[in-house]
Design a protein around this motif. Structure first.
Motif, mmCIF file in Angstrom:
data_model
loop_
_atom_site.group_PDB
_atom_site.id
_atom_site.type_symbol
_atom_site.label_atom_id
_atom_site.label_comp_id
_atom_site.label_asym_id
_atom_site.label_seq_id
_atom_site.Cartn_x
_atom_site.Cartn_y
_atom_site.Cartn_z
ATOM 1 N N THR A 1 10.586 15.234 4.453
ATOM 2 C CA THR A 1 9.924 14.428 3.580
ATOM 3 C C THR A 1 8.682 14.870 3.250
ATOM 4 O O THR A 1 7.735 15.237 4.234
ATOM 5 N N THR A 2 8.202 14.273 1.888
ATOM 6 C CA THR A 2 7.384 15.362 1.407
ATOM 7 C C THR A 2 6.501 13.770 1.485
ATOM 8 O O THR A 2 6.852 12.375 1.767
ATOM 9 N N ALA A 3 4.479 13.955 2.150
ATOM 10 C CA ALA A 3 3.908 12.998 2.596
ATOM 11 C C ALA A 3 3.222 11.784 1.924
ATOM 12 O O ALA A 3 3.300 11.130 1.770
ATOM 13 N N THR A 4 3.931 12.342 0.090
ATOM 14 C CA THR A 4 3.699 11.499 -0.866
ATOM 15 C C THR A 4 4.359 9.928 -1.226
ATOM 16 O O THR A 4 3.865 9.638 -1.609
ATOM 17 N N ALA A 5 5.330 10.487 0.004
ATOM 18 C CA ALA A 5 6.258 9.143 -0.849
ATOM 19 C C ALA A 5 5.772 7.886 0.228
ATOM 20 O O ALA A 5 5.100 8.088 0.830
ATOM 21 N N ILE B 1 11.594 16.486 -1.023
ATOM 22 C CA ILE B 1 10.853 17.641 -0.601
ATOM 23 C C ILE B 1 9.333 18.012 -1.710
ATOM 24 O O ILE B 1 8.656 19.136 -0.985
ATOM 25 N N GLY B 2 9.168 17.575 -2.203
ATOM 26 C CA GLY B 2 8.472 17.564 -3.729
ATOM 27 C C GLY B 2 8.212 18.531 -4.429
ATOM 28 O O GLY B 2 7.685 18.621 -4.624
ATOM 29 N N GLU B 3 9.550 19.753 -4.332
ATOM 30 C CA GLU B 3 9.752 20.414 -5.613
ATOM 31 C C GLU B 3 9.684 19.716 -6.948
ATOM 32 O O GLU B 3 9.821 21.023 -7.735
ATOM 33 N N ILE B 4 10.379 18.963 -7.023
ATOM 34 C CA ILE B 4 10.765 18.344 -8.078
ATOM 35 C C ILE B 4 10.305 16.959 -8.354
ATOM 36 O O ILE B 4 9.913 16.203 -7.646
ATOM 37 N N THR B 5 9.260 17.085 -9.029
ATOM 38 C CA THR B 5 8.436 15.368 -8.971
ATOM 39 C C THR B 5 7.964 14.934 -10.819
ATOM 40 O O THR B 5 7.427 13.767 -10.381
ATOM 41 N N ASP B 6 9.136 15.294 -11.682
ATOM 42 C CA ASP B 6 8.721 14.905 -12.604
ATOM 43 C C ASP B 6 10.501 14.443 -13.553
ATOM 44 O O ASP B 6 11.013 15.529 -13.253
ATOM 45 N N THR C 1 0.400 -1.409 -0.034
ATOM 46 C CA THR C 1 -0.555 -0.016 0.104
ATOM 47 C C THR C 1 0.550 1.526 0.403
ATOM 48 O O THR C 1 0.242 2.614 -0.352
ATOM 49 N N GLY C 2 1.814 0.917 0.134
ATOM 50 C CA GLY C 2 3.300 2.584 0.049
ATOM 51 C C GLY C 2 3.042 3.100 0.837
ATOM 52 O O GLY C 2 4.056 3.733 1.517
ATOM 53 N N ASN C 3 2.561 2.735 2.687
ATOM 54 C CA ASN C 3 2.559 3.972 3.517
ATOM 55 C C ASN C 3 2.475 5.120 4.339
ATOM 56 O O ASN C 3 2.946 5.604 4.943
ATOM 57 N N SER C 4 2.592 5.283 2.690
ATOM 58 C CA SER C 4 2.097 7.766 2.644
ATOM 59 C C SER C 4 1.670 7.641 4.004
ATOM 60 O O SER C 4 0.647 7.257 3.968
ATOM 61 N N THR C 5 1.892 8.693 4.772
ATOM 62 C CA THR C 5 1.118 9.270 5.195
ATOM 63 C C THR C 5 -0.029 10.111 4.990
ATOM 64 O O THR C 5 -0.210 10.829 5.395
ATOM 65 N N LEU C 6 -0.129 10.243 3.833
ATOM 66 C CA LEU C 6 -1.101 11.182 3.141
ATOM 67 C C LEU C 6 -2.685 11.036 3.721
ATOM 68 O O LEU C 6 -2.923 9.967 3.237
#
Lengths: 282, 289
Positions: B188-192, B139-144, A219-224
């Motif tokens: 660290t970006t929360a989408t990681a 930190i999610g500033e570069i995404t591609d 599931t990736g475990n992101s906290t988002l």
């Protein structure tokens, strides 16, 4: 021999006591370890907080609660129709020869360790979703698919025995009224067995919400906060499982607090399952 | 016949009781052992929480050889370790960074080097990133990938769980961890995607063409399913880490106020011996080539 009987009774009583004692000790320990953090953060801040940053003493497990709920609901949406369908097939339609091939298969499914499910999800399902949707692959969808497969045996076994325990008269009466076999199944037999089927679904739900290893892997475990079915999520169990290794002090207590919430979830499910009427037709 | 059964039940109960009491016995034996095994010595250590697990493991190995020495290892952070060693409140301080000029004067023993590789999928055309680019990805500033010279594709950022030593070192050395006031914040970006082990991070990156992750150098160098990229145009290799030109690495230091003597000296000597360095090399690079 009176003393002999007594000794045996005492011994069996001790066995029963140890099982109950186990539950009490675990409950006590989890709550004792987790309570300080819940108290410090505040119960509602803890369960409704949207940010989890334990190294900065920010503890909010709302995304994880949503993660657990979404993954479980997804698993039920996928797993219940298949599971109940399979149970109806086994109990009503399949010839014994075919049922005897399918049933051991389902038992085998129940015996596969969850880490193997996880591995399968990681190397098959996640890349498949990545390919189809062009995203990271780790997602609610991947978790739900694996959980759906994992809860199938529970749902099938309990539903099948519920369907089998519907008295023959019901079916015969339905057929005598001129109904087809299919009409008998969906108008009479399945409704009569619904409480048993519901118990099966709730037990399956318990398994899904408590699953840890497989779910961590896929599931990736992101906290988002999850945004769609393709978002990565972290479940309550995953939160404990993934961070326990290095957690210490308050961070560790926060993981126990996560356990407390999980415990409450499971308890509610068990109570609901026990409230289900056991007998057919009620 | 029945009396035989009674006997059997009684035997079972006796065995069960014996099994329970047996659990308590080894500790007693140990206590006796240490009491007899010569003078008791105590080493106190505190400092970097990154070095702590390694030193605990080393202490365990050392204690199996010298049971009369007790080693008390505590955390606190590198700053605490340096200060404690300087003030003489502990025998040994631990640091996971080089000492600053004003902190010099302590006796330094480099016990290990922690090098972290930045890894991508072998299909990824990107071969080099700057520290700044790595930081911005995390930190999610570069995404591609197209923003940094690769083929277009949304970057899948893979990280370790909070509390992991590898994550701690990575965010510190790349600047993902930023100072806000006197607090250090992990940005660290929360989408990681978060994985709980080095292996899981590498598997994720190996299967995702757009993945980027990090792993300890030792583990990444042995894995052919992923590609280590250069950082600031310096290749990730043991030579470059030892030479200090590879940026995402740090030394693990043990610090003492005076020249170590007695048990402290024995412990440090043990760590630097071939046997101690063997323990080190399980997770980190040995102190010297």
């Amino acid at each position: 021999m009176k003393t002999y009987e007594r000794i045996i009774q005492l011994f069996l009583f001790l066995c029963a006591l140890i099982a109950v004692l186990g539950v009490i000790l675990i409950t006590f320990f989890i709550v004792k370890e987790g309570w300080p953090v819940i108290q410090k953060v505040g119960f509602f801040n803890f369960i409704l907080g949207k940010q989890w940053a334990p190294t900065q003493q920010i503890y909010g497990i709302y995304p994880m609660i949503l993660g657990s709920v979404y993954a479980t609901v997804g698993a039920l949406i996928l797993g219940v129709p298949i599971g109940v369908g399979c149970a109806v097939f086994l109990a009503e339609i399949a010839k014994p020869r075919i049922a005897n091939i399918i049933r051991p298969g389902i038992e085998l499914l129940a015996g596969i360790p969850s880490v193997v499910y996880g591995l399968y999800g990681l190397v098959v399902i996640v890349p498949f979703i990545r390919k189809v949707f062009h995203n990271q692959g780790f997602s609610i969808l991947a978790g739900s698919i694996i959980l759906a497969i994992m809860i199938l045996p529970t749902i099938i076994n309990i539903s099948e025995s519920a369907i089998r325990s519907v008295p023959r008269d019901y079916k015969e009466a339905s057929l005598a009224l001129g109904g087809s076999h299919w009409q008998a199944i969906y108008k009479v037999i399945v409704p009569a067995a619904r409480s048993g089927i519901m118990s099966g679904i709730i037990l399956g739900m318990g398994r899904a919400i408590g699953e840890t290893m497989a779910i961590i892997m896929i599931t990736g475990n992101s906290t988002l906060m999850p945004e769609s079915i393709l978002s990565p999520i972290r479940t309550l169990t995953g939160n404990i499982g993934i961070e326990m290794g290095y957690a210490s002090g308050e961070h560790q207590q926060a993981l126990f607090a996560t356990g407390v919430i999980l415990f409450i979830f499971i308890m509610i499910l068990n109570v609901v399952a026990n409230l289900m009427p056991k007998r057919v037709g009620e | 016949m029945k009396s035989k059964r009674v006997l059997a039940v009684v035997m079972v109960l006796v065995l069960a009781v014996a099994a329970f009491t047996a659990c308590a016995r080894p500790t007693e034996d140990n206590q006796n052992g240490t009491a007899q095994g010569g003078e008791k010595q105590n080493i106190t250590i505190n400092g970097s929480t990154s070095v702590q697990p390694l030193v605990e493991e080393l202490a365990k190995a050392f204690k199996s050889k010298k049971p009369n020495v007790t080693i008390d290892v505590q955390g606190g952070g590198s700053g605490v370790g340096i200060k404690s060693a300087n003030d003489g409140v502990v025998d040994i301080g631990m640091s996971s960074r080089e000492l600053k000029a004003e902190e010099k004067g302590l006796k330094e023993f480099k016990i290990a080097i922690d090098g972290i590789s930045v890894i991508v999928n072998p299909a990824n055309g990107v071969t080099n990133l700057t520290l700044e680019q790595i930081k911005k990805i995390y930190i999610g500033e570069i995404t591609d990938w197209s923003q940094i010279g690769g083929a277009a594709g949304k970057i899948t950022v893979v990280t370790r769980e909070e509390g992991s030593g590898t994550r701690g070192a990575f965010i510190e050395l790349t600047g993902v961890e930023m100072k806000e006031g006197d607090k250090k914040i992990d940005k660290t970006t929360a989408t990681a995607i978060t994985q709980g082990s080095t292996g899981a991070v590498m598997t994720t990156v190996a299967s995702d063409p757009n993945g980027i992750g990090y792993a300890s150098f030792g583990a990444a160098a042995e894995n052919t399913a992923i590609k280590m990229i250069s950082v600031e145009n310096v290749q990730t290799s043991a030579e470059n880490i030892y030479a200090g030109t590879y940026k995402i690495s740090r030394p693990f230091l043990m610090l003492t106020k005076e020249e170590p003597v007695g048990a402290v000296k024995e412990f440090i000597d043990f760590i630097l011996s071939a046997e101690g360095q063997e323990v080190v090399s399980k997770h980190y690079l040995k102190a010297n080539k």
